[in-house]
Design a protein around this motif. Sequence first.
Motif, PDB file in Angstrom:
ATOM      1  N   SER A   1       0.857  -1.177   0.000  1.00  0.00           N
ATOM      2  CA  SER A   1       0.000   0.000   0.000  1.00  0.00           C
ATOM      3  C   SER A   1       0.889   1.221   0.000  1.00  0.00           C
ATOM      4  O   SER A   1       1.693   1.412   0.916  1.00  0.00           O
ATOM      5  N   TYR A   2       0.755   2.014  -1.067  1.00  0.00           N
ATOM      6  CA  TYR A   2       1.566   3.225  -1.180  1.00  0.00           C
ATOM      7  C   TYR A   2       0.926   4.133  -2.193  1.00  0.00           C
ATOM      8  O   TYR A   2       0.438   3.671  -3.215  1.00  0.00           O
ATOM      9  N   GLY A   3       0.930   5.407  -1.947  1.00  0.00           N
ATOM     10  CA  GLY A   3       0.193   6.344  -2.772  1.00  0.00           C
ATOM     11  C   GLY A   3       0.779   6.602  -4.138  1.00  0.00           C
ATOM     12  O   GLY A   3       0.062   6.903  -5.081  1.00  0.00           O
ATOM     13  N   ALA A   4       2.075   6.485  -4.258  1.00  0.00           N
ATOM     14  CA  ALA A   4       2.726   6.764  -5.531  1.00  0.00           C
ATOM     15  C   ALA A   4       3.427   5.488  -6.008  1.00  0.00           C
ATOM     16  O   ALA A   4       3.234   4.427  -5.444  1.00  0.00           O
ATOM     17  N   THR A   5       4.218   5.608  -7.054  1.00  0.00           N
ATOM     18  CA  THR A   5       4.980   4.448  -7.511  1.00  0.00           C
ATOM     19  C   THR A   5       6.045   4.131  -6.480  1.00  0.00           C
ATOM     20  O   THR A   5       6.901   4.970  -6.193  1.00  0.00           O
ATOM     21  N   PRO A   6       6.000   2.945  -5.932  1.00  0.00           N
ATOM     22  CA  PRO A   6       6.934   2.622  -4.843  1.00  0.00           C
ATOM     23  C   PRO A   6       8.246   2.056  -5.357  1.00  0.00           C
ATOM     24  O   PRO A   6       8.354   1.650  -6.508  1.00  0.00           O
ATOM     25  N   TYR A   7       9.219   2.068  -4.496  1.00  0.00           N
ATOM     26  CA  TYR A   7      10.424   1.293  -4.704  1.00  0.00           C
ATOM     27  C   TYR A   7      10.195  -0.026  -3.951  1.00  0.00           C
ATOM     28  O   TYR A   7       9.881  -0.013  -2.764  1.00  0.00           O
ATOM     29  N   LEU A   8      10.363  -1.153  -4.636  1.00  0.00           N
ATOM     30  CA  LEU A   8      10.025  -2.449  -4.069  1.00  0.00           C
ATOM     31  C   LEU A   8      11.235  -3.359  -4.016  1.00  0.00           C
ATOM     32  O   LEU A   8      12.076  -3.333  -4.912  1.00  0.00           O
ATOM     33  N   PHE A   9      11.281  -4.170  -2.978  1.00  0.00           N
ATOM     34  CA  PHE A   9      12.435  -5.013  -2.735  1.00  0.00           C
ATOM     35  C   PHE A   9      11.986  -6.381  -2.226  1.00  0.00           C
ATOM     36  O   PHE A   9      10.973  -6.504  -1.550  1.00  0.00           O
ATOM     37  N   TRP A  10      12.795  -7.384  -2.540  1.00  0.00           N
ATOM     38  CA  TRP A  10      12.722  -8.668  -1.878  1.00  0.00           C
ATOM     39  C   TRP A  10      14.084  -8.972  -1.260  1.00  0.00           C
ATOM     40  O   TRP A  10      15.115  -8.893  -1.929  1.00  0.00           O
ATOM     41  N   TYR A  11      14.032  -9.301   0.041  1.00  0.00           N
ATOM     42  CA  TYR A  11      15.225  -9.699   0.766  1.00  0.00           C
ATOM     43  C   TYR A  11      15.041 -11.134   1.260  1.00  0.00           C
ATOM     44  O   TYR A  11      13.913 -11.578   1.523  1.00  0.00           O
ATOM     45  N   VAL A  12      16.167 -11.850   1.441  1.00  0.00           N
ATOM     46  CA  VAL A  12      16.141 -13.190   1.988  1.00  0.00           C
ATOM     47  C   VAL A  12      16.996 -13.210   3.252  1.00  0.00           C
ATOM     48  O   VAL A  12      18.030 -12.536   3.328  1.00  0.00           O
ATOM     49  N   GLN A  13      16.527 -13.962   4.236  1.00  0.00           N
ATOM     50  CA  GLN A  13      17.244 -14.070   5.501  1.00  0.00           C
ATOM     51  C   GLN A  13      17.390 -15.538   5.896  1.00  0.00           C
ATOM     52  O   GLN A  13      16.405 -16.215   6.145  1.00  0.00           O
ATOM     53  N   SER A  14      18.620 -16.006   5.940  1.00  0.00           N
ATOM     54  CA  SER A  14      18.898 -17.348   6.430  1.00  0.00           C
ATOM     55  C   SER A  14      19.041 -17.294   7.945  1.00  0.00           C
ATOM     56  O   SER A  14      19.314 -16.223   8.501  1.00  0.00           O
ATOM     57  N   PRO A  15      18.852 -18.405   8.623  1.00  0.00           N
ATOM     58  CA  PRO A  15      18.894 -18.409  10.095  1.00  0.00           C
ATOM     59  C   PRO A  15      20.169 -17.786  10.635  1.00  0.00           C
ATOM     60  O   PRO A  15      21.271 -18.136  10.227  1.00  0.00           O
ATOM     61  N   GLY A  16      20.004 -16.851  11.569  1.00  0.00           N
ATOM     62  CA  GLY A  16      21.141 -16.215  12.205  1.00  0.00           C
ATOM     63  C   GLY A  16      21.885 -15.228  11.345  1.00  0.00           C
ATOM     64  O   GLY A  16      22.957 -14.756  11.722  1.00  0.00           O
TER      65      GLY A  16
END
Lengths: 112, 115
Positions: A26-41
């Motif tokens: 949800s964002y009013g304008a064109t957003p900057y979008l990201f996917w991050y990955v997190q391994s345990p620890g």
Amino acid sequence: AQSVTQPDIHITVSEGASLELRCNYSYGATPYLFWYVQSPGQGLQLLLKYFSGDTLVQGIKGFEAEFKRSQSSFNLRKPSVHWSDAAEYFCAVRGGTYKYIFGTGTRLKVLA
Amino acid sequence: EAGVVQSPRYKIIEKKQPVAFWCNPISGHNTLYWYLQNLGQGPELLIRYENEEAVDDSQLPKDRFSAERLKGVDSTLKIQPAELGDSAVYLCASSPGDSRDTEAFFGQGTRLTVV
């Protein structure tokens, strides 16, 4: 207000199967979008990002994501999952203030 | 090039004790973030710096949390006194800050356990 929804808390797939992780923002304008990955620890590692232009973006480790403005979505996909992809995945949106808003994450389990 | 460095990696303290976390961002990165990540949740912003100025600290619990970024490079986040509910992972991130078309780079985090 900016927000990110990741509707799937847990996803289990078999190794070699395809994967799609959902993300709605949800964002009013064109957003900057990201996917991050997190391994345990570990900290967060960037998989891919969308700023503008082509709505299908390629990332590292064979991941891709498609920005769909009409659906306010930025779903992450991978055609064939490897056991090493088991981790937690976070979608994030960033507005003009450089503040990153993260979803609650999707934990991926890969069956051998 | 070295990434964002945080120390310590793990910290166990008794409640009511003080604790401090240290972050060294990527060289040349003007923007520095401290995020809090509770178990099973996504990171939530505590404070953002542009150089040495805290430009967004609206979510920092100022009664017990404090942060500083002297000289606009390293940063320290402090909790005094710690409470049981502060047990979480504290993530530091940095970004160049002079371009919108970039991302935040995260450190490995400090896992705090308050007993």
